[in-house]
Design a protein around this motif. Sequence first.
Motif, PDB file in Angstrom:
ATOM      1  N   TYR A 236     -15.935  33.861  63.431  1.00  0.00           N
ATOM      2  CA  TYR A 236     -15.444  33.146  64.613  1.00  0.00           C
ATOM      3  C   TYR A 236     -14.209  32.315  64.273  1.00  0.00           C
ATOM      4  CZ  TYR A 236     -15.330  30.093  68.685  1.00  0.00           C
ATOM      5  OH  TYR A 236     -14.925  29.418  69.812  1.00  0.00           O
ATOM      6  N   ASN A 237     -14.278  31.551  63.207  1.00  0.00           N
ATOM      7  CA  ASN A 237     -13.177  30.661  62.850  1.00  0.00           C
ATOM      8  C   ASN A 237     -11.912  31.424  62.491  1.00  0.00           C
ATOM      9  OD1 ASN A 237     -14.829  28.453  63.263  1.00  0.00           O
ATOM     10  ND2 ASN A 237     -15.425  28.267  61.116  1.00  0.00           N
ATOM     11  N   GLU A 238     -12.072  32.554  61.807  1.00  0.00           N
ATOM     12  CA  GLU A 238     -10.889  33.333  61.433  1.00  0.00           C
ATOM     13  C   GLU A 238     -10.214  33.931  62.666  1.00  0.00           C
ATOM     14  OE1 GLU A 238     -10.748  35.486  57.663  1.00  0.00           O
ATOM     15  OE2 GLU A 238     -10.348  37.310  58.829  1.00  0.00           O
ATOM     16  N   ILE A 239     -11.014  34.399  63.626  1.00  0.00           N
ATOM     17  CA  ILE A 239     -10.416  34.916  64.862  1.00  0.00           C
ATOM     18  C   ILE A 239      -9.759  33.774  65.630  1.00  0.00           C
ATOM     19  CG2 ILE A 239     -10.858  36.023  67.089  1.00  0.00           C
ATOM     20  CD1 ILE A 239     -13.190  37.490  65.830  1.00  0.00           C
ATOM     21  N   LYS A 240     -10.476  32.666  65.767  1.00  0.00           N
ATOM     22  CA  LYS A 240      -9.980  31.559  66.582  1.00  0.00           C
ATOM     23  C   LYS A 240      -8.693  30.965  66.024  1.00  0.00           C
ATOM     24  CE  LYS A 240     -10.651  29.528  70.404  1.00  0.00           C
ATOM     25  NZ  LYS A 240     -10.529  30.327  71.629  1.00  0.00           N
ATOM     26  N   HIS A 241      -8.515  31.050  64.750  1.00  0.00           N
ATOM     27  CA  HIS A 241      -7.289  30.538  64.119  1.00  0.00           C
ATOM     28  C   HIS A 241      -6.063  31.320  64.584  1.00  0.00           C
ATOM     29  CE1 HIS A 241      -4.813  28.617  61.083  1.00  0.00           C
ATOM     30  NE2 HIS A 241      -4.367  29.801  60.714  1.00  0.00           N
ATOM     31  N   ASN A 242      -6.274  32.578  64.973  1.00  0.00           N
ATOM     32  CA  ASN A 242      -5.153  33.446  65.330  1.00  0.00           C
ATOM     33  C   ASN A 242      -5.125  33.871  66.802  1.00  0.00           C
ATOM     34  OD1 ASN A 242      -3.925  34.218  62.506  1.00  0.00           O
ATOM     35  ND2 ASN A 242      -6.144  34.375  62.258  1.00  0.00           N
ATOM     36  N   TYR A 243      -6.186  33.547  67.544  1.00  0.00           N
ATOM     37  CA  TYR A 243      -6.311  34.012  68.928  1.00  0.00           C
ATOM     38  C   TYR A 243      -6.668  32.838  69.831  1.00  0.00           C
ATOM     39  CZ  TYR A 243      -8.464  36.346  72.992  1.00  0.00           C
ATOM     40  OH  TYR A 243      -8.811  36.746  74.265  1.00  0.00           O
ATOM     41  N   LYS A 244      -5.908  32.686  70.908  1.00  0.00           N
ATOM     42  CA  LYS A 244      -6.073  31.520  71.775  1.00  0.00           C
ATOM     43  C   LYS A 244      -6.849  31.821  73.062  1.00  0.00           C
ATOM     44  CE  LYS A 244      -3.713  29.683  68.607  1.00  0.00           C
ATOM     45  NZ  LYS A 244      -4.481  29.067  67.494  1.00  0.00           N
ATOM     46  N   GLY A 245      -7.273  33.056  73.263  1.00  0.00           N
ATOM     47  CA  GLY A 245      -8.047  33.402  74.450  1.00  0.00           C
ATOM     48  C   GLY A 245      -9.509  33.016  74.307  1.00  0.00           C
ATOM     49  N   ARG A 246     -10.315  33.427  75.294  1.00  0.00           N
ATOM     50  CA  ARG A 246     -11.755  33.129  75.257  1.00  0.00           C
ATOM     51  C   ARG A 246     -12.443  34.081  74.286  1.00  0.00           C
ATOM     52  NH1 ARG A 246     -13.832  29.866  79.118  1.00  0.00           N
ATOM     53  NH2 ARG A 246     -15.853  30.915  79.173  1.00  0.00           N
ATOM     54  N   LEU A 247     -13.200  33.510  73.357  1.00  0.00           N
ATOM     55  CA  LEU A 247     -13.777  34.276  72.259  1.00  0.00           C
ATOM     56  C   LEU A 247     -15.281  34.065  72.182  1.00  0.00           C
ATOM     57  CD1 LEU A 247     -13.744  35.841  69.516  1.00  0.00           C
ATOM     58  CD2 LEU A 247     -13.200  33.627  68.437  1.00  0.00           C
ATOM     59  N   PHE A 248     -15.990  35.175  71.939  1.00  0.00           N
ATOM     60  CA  PHE A 248     -17.430  35.130  71.722  1.00  0.00           C
ATOM     61  C   PHE A 248     -17.779  36.070  70.576  1.00  0.00           C
ATOM     62  CE2 PHE A 248     -16.508  34.410  76.161  1.00  0.00           C
ATOM     63  CZ  PHE A 248     -17.241  33.272  76.475  1.00  0.00           C
ATOM     64  N   ILE A 249     -18.755  35.679  69.757  1.00  0.00           N
ATOM     65  CA  ILE A 249     -19.341  36.572  68.758  1.00  0.00           C
ATOM     66  C   ILE A 249     -20.703  36.976  69.300  1.00  0.00           C
ATOM     67  CG2 ILE A 249     -20.013  36.907  66.368  1.00  0.00           C
ATOM     68  CD1 ILE A 249     -17.055  36.235  66.710  1.00  0.00           C
ATOM     69  N   ALA A 250     -20.883  38.257  69.569  1.00  0.00           N
ATOM     70  CA  ALA A 250     -22.105  38.721  70.230  1.00  0.00           C
ATOM     71  C   ALA A 250     -23.302  38.668  69.287  1.00  0.00           C
ATOM     72  CB  ALA A 250     -21.907  40.140  70.740  1.00  0.00           C
ATOM     73  N   ASN A 251     -24.417  38.227  69.843  1.00  0.00           N
ATOM     74  CA  ASN A 251     -25.710  38.324  69.185  1.00  0.00           C
ATOM     75  C   ASN A 251     -26.598  39.251  70.015  1.00  0.00           C
ATOM     76  OD1 ASN A 251     -25.361  36.235  67.061  1.00  0.00           O
ATOM     77  ND2 ASN A 251     -25.152  34.881  68.834  1.00  0.00           N
ATOM     78  N   ASP A 252     -27.631  39.794  69.399  1.00  0.00           N
ATOM     79  CA  ASP A 252     -28.564  40.625  70.149  1.00  0.00           C
ATOM     80  C   ASP A 252     -29.133  39.844  71.330  1.00  0.00           C
ATOM     81  OD1 ASP A 252     -28.071  42.310  68.048  1.00  0.00           O
ATOM     82  OD2 ASP A 252     -30.175  42.844  67.715  1.00  0.00           O
ATOM     83  N   PHE A 253     -29.182  40.502  72.472  1.00  0.00           N
ATOM     84  CA  PHE A 253     -29.722  39.988  73.734  1.00  0.00           C
ATOM     85  C   PHE A 253     -28.804  38.992  74.443  1.00  0.00           C
ATOM     86  CE2 PHE A 253     -33.403  40.949  70.951  1.00  0.00           C
ATOM     87  CZ  PHE A 253     -33.787  42.128  71.582  1.00  0.00           C
ATOM     88  N   ASP A 254     -27.628  38.764  73.895  1.00  0.00           N
ATOM     89  CA  ASP A 254     -26.648  37.959  74.627  1.00  0.00           C
ATOM     90  C   ASP A 254     -26.260  38.680  75.913  1.00  0.00           C
ATOM     91  OD1 ASP A 254     -26.546  35.959  72.781  1.00  0.00           O
ATOM     92  OD2 ASP A 254     -24.534  36.400  72.044  1.00  0.00           O
ATOM     93  N   GLU A 255     -26.093  37.908  76.979  1.00  0.00           N
ATOM     94  CA  GLU A 255     -25.618  38.437  78.251  1.00  0.00           C
ATOM     95  C   GLU A 255     -24.327  37.718  78.637  1.00  0.00           C
ATOM     96  OE1 GLU A 255     -29.112  39.831  81.064  1.00  0.00           O
ATOM     97  OE2 GLU A 255     -29.468  37.770  80.393  1.00  0.00           O
ATOM     98  N   TYR A 256     -23.351  38.497  79.084  1.00  0.00           N
ATOM     99  CA  TYR A 256     -22.052  37.952  79.472  1.00  0.00           C
ATOM    100  C   TYR A 256     -21.680  38.472  80.853  1.00  0.00           C
ATOM    101  CZ  TYR A 256     -21.608  36.867  74.495  1.00  0.00           C
ATOM    102  OH  TYR A 256     -21.826  36.394  73.229  1.00  0.00           O
ATOM    103  N   ARG A 257     -20.960  37.636  81.583  1.00  0.00           N
ATOM    104  CA  ARG A 257     -20.510  38.024  82.912  1.00  0.00           C
ATOM    105  C   ARG A 257     -18.992  37.878  82.991  1.00  0.00           C
ATOM    106  NH1 ARG A 257     -23.836  35.405  87.469  1.00  0.00           N
ATOM    107  NH2 ARG A 257     -25.264  37.023  86.756  1.00  0.00           N
TER     108      ARG A 257
END
Length: 317
Positions: free
Chosen positions: A286-307
């Motif tokens: 997460y931190n490595e992506i966030k350091h380079n990307y300013k959009g909305r970021l999520f790291i998926a876990n099993d059973f996570d639901e997103y809309r």
Amino acid sequence: MVQLTFLGTSAGKPTRERNVSALALEFEQDNKWYLFDCGEATQHQMIRTRLTIGKLDTIFITHLHGDHYYGLPGLLASKKLDTAFNPLSIYGPKGIKKFLECVTDVSSEYLGYDLKIIEYEAQDSFVFDRFSLKILPLVHSVESFAFYIKENDISNKLNEKKLRAIGLEPSSLYGELQRGKSITFKGKKLEPKDFTLDTIPGRSLIIAGDNSRPDILGRYLEDLDLLVHECTYTQETYDSLPVKVLHSTAQELATVVQEKGVKNLIASHINPRYNKNGTMGVEMIYNEIKHNYKGRLFIANDFDEYRLDRDSVVEKL
């Protein structure tokens, strides 16, 4: 609403925290759902969700590595045992038909429902009830693909407030206007264009298989609402591997999606070394992506639901 349910988010093998790749996609006001990849034990994961096998309409397989499709035989057999005899379609790369025919033949499995198997190629396009889908090639140790999904635009939504203001309540006349036909109400001719709202653009997303080159998705990433992409390693871990494998790093992925203006990113396919009990947690990715990307970021876990809503904002439910 466009809703995603992650049924498996591990890379290569199941762990105590994560099963292997599988992702469910649903659209609002639809009575069916779609499955992207079907790793081993996907049907076990489904049991722990509200998803039912009877409403599963289509399965899309990104590539023929076992952690992305070994769950198919069990799921197909359970569909019969659940007396869910509605047709099922499976889209996959060349070889998926031979695999499934071999499984059903050797096990003498009579499914009892219509199973349609479509072997796609790069750049193929398909049209479904709620969306269109295009096959995009990726870079991996076997042929691997991404699915570019464009939800249908809504172009015939009526301005009910305006119609009610002139005294026309919901009736069969609404249907005539939606079909582009003029109607007569209280002696006055009403034209569809005068009572139709502006077109509502459909949302866009890419669900990608294993891929070492996020940049290969090119123009399809530009202004994309949502990208679901593997992120198997941090850059430091990848650089230290004695044998390099064709997977993306957090740094590579972030750099590309930032450059292309991707609005939302969900990273999945996490290497088992990143876990809650070890010295390397998933927050490193997460931190490595966030350091380079300013959009909305999520790291998926099993059973996570997103809309993904109409304003191109992804929220975790």
